[in-house]
Design an enzyme around this catalytic site. Structure first.
Site, PDB file in Angstrom:
ATOM      1  N   LYS A  39      62.846 -55.071  13.017  1.00  0.00           N
ATOM      2  CA  LYS A  39      62.300 -56.204  12.259  1.00  0.00           C
ATOM      3  C   LYS A  39      60.765 -56.131  12.251  1.00  0.00           C
ATOM      4  CE  LYS A  39      62.559 -58.949  16.469  1.00  0.00           C
ATOM      5  NZ  LYS A  39      63.401 -59.853  17.258  1.00  0.00           N
ATOM      6  N   ARG A 137      67.964 -71.372  19.839  1.00  0.00           N
ATOM      7  CA  ARG A 137      67.276 -70.968  18.618  1.00  0.00           C
ATOM      8  C   ARG A 137      68.315 -70.916  17.508  1.00  0.00           C
ATOM      9  NH1 ARG A 137      63.773 -65.406  18.604  1.00  0.00           N
ATOM     10  NH2 ARG A 137      65.834 -64.471  18.629  1.00  0.00           N
ATOM     11  N   HIS A 169      71.791 -64.079  22.701  1.00  0.00           N
ATOM     12  CA  HIS A 169      70.429 -63.582  22.962  1.00  0.00           C
ATOM     13  C   HIS A 169      69.871 -64.223  24.232  1.00  0.00           C
ATOM     14  CE1 HIS A 169      66.780 -61.567  21.819  1.00  0.00           C
ATOM     15  NE2 HIS A 169      66.095 -62.671  21.640  1.00  0.00           N
ATOM     16  N   ARG A 229      70.482 -54.098  22.048  1.00  0.00           N
ATOM     17  CA  ARG A 229      69.594 -54.326  20.893  1.00  0.00           C
ATOM     18  C   ARG A 229      68.117 -54.207  21.254  1.00  0.00           C
ATOM     19  NH1 ARG A 229      72.467 -59.207  20.616  1.00  0.00           N
ATOM     20  NH2 ARG A 229      70.523 -60.226  21.163  1.00  0.00           N
ATOM     21  N   TYR A 275      27.377 -61.824  14.736  1.00  0.00           N
ATOM     22  CA  TYR A 275      27.393 -63.268  14.460  1.00  0.00           C
ATOM     23  C   TYR A 275      27.292 -64.074  15.754  1.00  0.00           C
ATOM     24  CZ  TYR A 275      29.427 -62.213   9.821  1.00  0.00           C
ATOM     25  OH  TYR A 275      29.671 -61.764   8.557  1.00  0.00           O
ATOM     26  N   CYS A 323      33.816 -58.901  14.029  1.00  0.00           N
ATOM     27  CA  CYS A 323      33.735 -59.359  12.640  1.00  0.00           C
ATOM     28  C   CYS A 323      35.049 -59.051  11.913  1.00  0.00           C
ATOM     29  CB  CYS A 323      32.586 -58.668  11.925  1.00  0.00           C
ATOM     30  SG  CYS A 323      31.031 -58.703  12.835  1.00  0.00           S
ATOM     31  N   ASP A 325      35.710 -56.910   9.456  1.00  0.00           N
ATOM     32  CA  ASP A 325      35.986 -55.494   9.185  1.00  0.00           C
ATOM     33  C   ASP A 325      35.304 -54.556  10.165  1.00  0.00           C
ATOM     34  OD1 ASP A 325      37.120 -56.459   6.732  1.00  0.00           O
ATOM     35  OD2 ASP A 325      35.070 -56.631   5.972  1.00  0.00           O
TER      36      ASP A 325
END
Ligand SMILES: *Cc1c(COP(=O)(O)O)cnc(C)c1O
Length: 383
Positions: A39, A137, A169, A229, A275, A323, A325
């Site tokens: 997933k 859940r 689970h 799993r 920054y 930052c 990027d």
């Protein structure tokens, strides 16, 4: 092999998937099979590629969280069985039979809707029943009463929903330290076994039975269900390096995160970096700017906490605010750092290795989240 024109990239060593799978198989009973949980794009590692590799390892069953993820696998050529662990909205039910997917039945009401849909369209939809043994859940609540068994029995008798399996689970299978947690997991196992027992008492074959996630395997490896799993384990990571486990497979992390140096400069004492000006150079410092930032998945809240990276086989500290990027590192102690040099945020840098745990710990989260949050714009490069 390496795409150095990228500003930042992930390298994934697929050979290690095979090694990790062997390590998992050594832990579990001979007849127990592995359902590969892929997933969230295989926790950011690339679902189709990882699934293809797992098929080569003999995996014949996959788990995903949604129809979209299942379709991505089918489109990528994965023909093995696929269980959707989560919710599929009614308007997407048609994908289930069209693409031969197996839907989790998380409640009786939901199962009824699926049965009605199947009847109206004259199709049969495959499903596994989820029982809630304490996670609270998804799943049919497993309080010890006969109603629940009658409900489950009813689901097995449906004509348009074909129940082929049943699962539950764990909530705290990673915790061995607290007696309360350990008892909780034992209680979950007991409840699940009771459900299985009662189904069989009713003369019903439960189908494919599965319970353990990665920590369920590590700490309760002897449970003899049809499938386990794991998601994390074949990727070679633990949730956290400090968590104690019963078994200690030799897992190898398959992912490394890399970025380029875009600029190196000397800053005078008193200069500030990034920054907010939270980092001020106490002496003359050599600072390198790296082309990776929080939009790539490096958590901004680890800024100025002493996070390390590897460059030229040495450690360097991230300084100043991260930052969107870019981020800056202090390379004063490393000679010859140049534009285009490769920085390892985590993973393998030649013979040196930096675990992902450092970043997860500083960000106050688990490795599962750290790998998932590496954003889609970061190319995945497979070796
Ligand atoms: C995510 C998930 C798993 C795999 O969990 P790991 O801890 O990564 O092994 C297994 N089962 C279910 C129902 C899940 O949602």
């Amino acid at each position: 092999m390496m795409n150095c024109s990228s500003r930042a990239w992930v390298e994934i060593d697929l050979k290690k998937v095979h090694h990790n799978m062997e390590e998992i198989r050594k832990l579990i009973p001979k007849k127990t099979k592995v359902m590969g949980i892929v997933k969230a794009n295989a926790y950011g590692h690339g679902d189709v590629t990882i699934a293809q590799e797992l098929v080569k390892c003999g995996v014949d069953f996959f788990g995903v969280s949604s129809v979209d993820e299942a379709l991505q696998l089918r489109t990528g050529g994965i023909r093995e069985k696929i269980l959707i662990l989560g919710y599929t909205p009614i308007e997407h039910f048609h994908y289930l039979h069209r693409f031969d997917l197996i839907q989790t039945l998380m409640s009786v009401e939901y199962a009824n809707k699926l049965e009605q849909y199947g009847k109206a369209n004259n199709v049969q939809i495959k499903a596994h029943i989820k029982v809630d043994t304490g996670m609270s859940r998804l799943g049919i609540s497993c309080v010890e009463n006969k109603w629940m068994i009658q409900d489950i029995k009813k689901l097995y008798s449906f004509h348009h929903v074909k129940v082929e399996g049943i699962f539950s689970h764990f909530a705290v299978s990673d915790s061995l330290e607290k007696q309360e947690d350990l008892s909780f997991t034992h209680q979950q196992i007991k409840l699940f076994n009771q459900v299985l027992h009662e189904i069989k008492e009713e003369g019903i074959h439960p189908g494919v039975v599965h319970l353990q996630n990665s920590y369920g395997i590590l700490n309760f490896p002897d449970l003899e269900y049809d499938y386990v799993r794991p998601g994390l384990l074949f990727l070679g990571i633990y949730s956290h390096c400090d968590i104690k486990t019963i078994t200690h497979p030799n897992l190898l992390p398959i992912m490394s995160l890399k970025a380029n140096v875009s600029l190196v400069k000397w800053l005078d004492p008193g200069s500030s970096v990034s920054y907010g000006r939270h980092y001020i150079c106490a002496q003359k410092r050599k600072i390198a700017t790296i082309s990776i930032g929080y939009a790539d998945g490096i958590p901004r809240n680890i800024s100025n906490l002493g996070a390390k990276v590897l460059i030229k086989g040495e450690e360097a500290l991230i300084v100043g605010n991260i930052c969107m990027d870019q981020l800056m590192i202090d390379v004063t102690h490393i000679p010859d750092v140049q534009e285009g040099d490769i920085v390892t945020l985590f993973g393998q840098d030649g013979s040196r290795f930096l675990g992902i745990d450092q970043l997860s710990k500083l960000a106050d989260t688990i490795n599962n989240e750290m790998v998932c949050r590496i954003s889609a714009r970061v190319p995945r490069i497979y070796k």
